[in-house]
Design an enzyme around this catalytic site. Structure first.
Site, mmCIF file in Angstrom:
data_model
loop_
_atom_site.group_PDB
_atom_site.id
_atom_site.type_symbol
_atom_site.label_atom_id
_atom_site.label_comp_id
_atom_site.label_asym_id
_atom_site.label_seq_id
_atom_site.Cartn_x
_atom_site.Cartn_y
_atom_site.Cartn_z
ATOM 1 N N HIS A 27 0.835 -1.203 0.000
ATOM 2 C CA HIS A 27 0.000 0.000 0.000
ATOM 3 C C HIS A 27 0.873 1.258 0.000
ATOM 4 O O HIS A 27 0.612 2.204 -0.733
ATOM 5 C CB HIS A 27 -0.885 0.064 1.256
ATOM 6 N N LYS A 83 -18.612 -5.698 9.280
ATOM 7 C CA LYS A 83 -17.393 -6.509 9.151
ATOM 8 C C LYS A 83 -16.574 -6.422 10.419
ATOM 9 O O LYS A 83 -16.609 -5.426 11.125
ATOM 10 C CB LYS A 83 -16.571 -6.027 7.952
ATOM 11 N N ARG A 127 -2.387 -5.961 -8.392
ATOM 12 C CA ARG A 127 -1.362 -6.991 -8.161
ATOM 13 C C ARG A 127 -1.391 -7.997 -9.298
ATOM 14 O O ARG A 127 -0.833 -7.760 -10.346
ATOM 15 C CB ARG A 127 -1.594 -7.670 -6.805
ATOM 16 N N SER A 173 -3.090 -7.473 3.099
ATOM 17 C CA SER A 173 -3.279 -7.362 4.549
ATOM 18 C C SER A 173 -3.647 -8.719 5.138
ATOM 19 O O SER A 173 -3.201 -9.069 6.232
ATOM 20 C CB SER A 173 -4.392 -6.357 4.862
HETATM 21 P P1 ADP Z 1 -5.851 -5.953 0.765
HETATM 22 O O1 ADP Z 1 -6.527 -6.417 2.018
HETATM 23 O O2 ADP Z 1 -5.981 -6.932 -0.355
HETATM 24 O O3 ADP Z 1 -4.442 -5.500 0.990
HETATM 25 P P2 ADP Z 1 -7.111 -3.269 0.551
HETATM 26 O O4 ADP Z 1 -8.569 -3.076 0.399
HETATM 27 O O5 ADP Z 1 -6.537 -2.799 1.833
HETATM 28 O O6 ADP Z 1 -6.783 -4.789 0.243
HETATM 29 O O7 ADP Z 1 -6.335 -2.593 -0.669
HETATM 30 C C1 ADP Z 1 -6.521 -1.278 -1.079
HETATM 31 C C2 ADP Z 1 -5.970 -1.085 -2.467
HETATM 32 O O8 ADP Z 1 -4.568 -1.372 -2.479
HETATM 33 C C3 ADP Z 1 -6.572 -1.968 -3.552
HETATM 34 O O9 ADP Z 1 -6.630 -1.198 -4.737
HETATM 35 C C4 ADP Z 1 -5.563 -3.086 -3.696
HETATM 36 O O10 ADP Z 1 -5.606 -3.649 -4.983
HETATM 37 C C5 ADP Z 1 -4.271 -2.338 -3.470
HETATM 38 N N1 ADP Z 1 -3.187 -3.173 -2.981
HETATM 39 C C6 ADP Z 1 -3.183 -3.947 -1.873
HETATM 40 N N2 ADP Z 1 -1.995 -4.570 -1.721
HETATM 41 C C7 ADP Z 1 -1.235 -4.189 -2.780
HETATM 42 C C8 ADP Z 1 0.092 -4.510 -3.224
HETATM 43 N N3 ADP Z 1 0.846 -5.383 -2.555
HETATM 44 N N4 ADP Z 1 0.550 -3.933 -4.352
HETATM 45 C C9 ADP Z 1 -0.250 -3.092 -5.039
HETATM 46 N N5 ADP Z 1 -1.498 -2.758 -4.689
HETATM 47 C C10 ADP Z 1 -1.981 -3.295 -3.580
#
Ligand code: ADP
Length: 164
Positions: A17, A41, A90, A128
């Site tokens: 992120h 949630k 990703r 996450s």
């Molecule tokens: P996650 O729980 O899968 O990390 P989030 O809802 O917190 O998901 O993710 C927020 C945004 O960040 C989404 O657009 C997700 O695709 C993107 N994202 C999450 N992890 C990564 C990563 N490792 N690389 C690039 N983008 C990411």
């Protein structure tokens, strides 16, 4: 001003992120990281905790604002007259869901554009949920999150206990 919103659960924020936030900051004048929440949630961190970890993880960036929103994301954008959403991409598995979301958001509000930023290869496996899973089995998450987040996750899990 060229403003973009980067939405997500950020439960908790990972290095993947942070990489997307840093890169968005070079493209936009201001990036609002919106912690999306849903009372039904059960996240590991409540919205305040998720925001505090994001504030800490982005303190080196001048043009980032951390905010939160419950409900429909496009309402957040319309209320603030913001036209751009940033999403991280990703693997191919992300593509389908993101394509659907971007199409729905555009149907609901034709002014909004979603901009995708491709993950760095070193973070393409990172989410996450994987961080929480590894930590729950006492695995080392130092390569996935900041020190602050690592400590917060370990304290939620009741402290790191010694491996056998
Ligand atoms: P996650 O729980 O899968 O990390 P989030 O809802 O917190 O998901 O993710 C927020 C945004 O960040 C989404 O657009 C997700 O695709 C993107 N994202 C999450 N992890 C990564 C990563 N490792 N690389 C690039 N983008 C990411």
């Amino acid at each position: 001003m060229n403003i973009a919103v980067y939405p997500g659960s950020f439960d908790p924020v990972t290095l993947g992120h942070i990489d997307i936030i840093e890169r968005s900051c070079k493209v936009f004048d201001k990036v609002i990281v919106a912690v999306m929440f849903n009372k039904n949630k059960k996240p590991m961190f409540d919205v305040g905790e998720r925001m505090a970890l994001l504030v800490d993880a982005t303190k080196h960036l001048e043009n980032v604002v951390i905010d939160s929103h419950e409900g429909l994301l496009i309402d957040y954008l319309i209320e603030r007259d913001i036209k751009v959403l940033v999403k991280g991409l990703r693997a191919i598995s992300d593509f389908e869901a993101e394509f659907q979301m971007a199409s729905v958001n555009r149907k609901l509000c034709s002014d909004i554009e979603t901009v995708f930023i491709m993950t760095r290869t070193e973070y393409m496996y990172l989410s996450s949920s994987i961080v929480k899973e590894v930590a729950s089995f006492n695995g080392d998450i130092s390569d996935f999150v900041t020190e602050e987040v690592k400590m917060a996750v370990e304290s939620k899990l009741g402290g790191k206990h010694e491996r056998d």
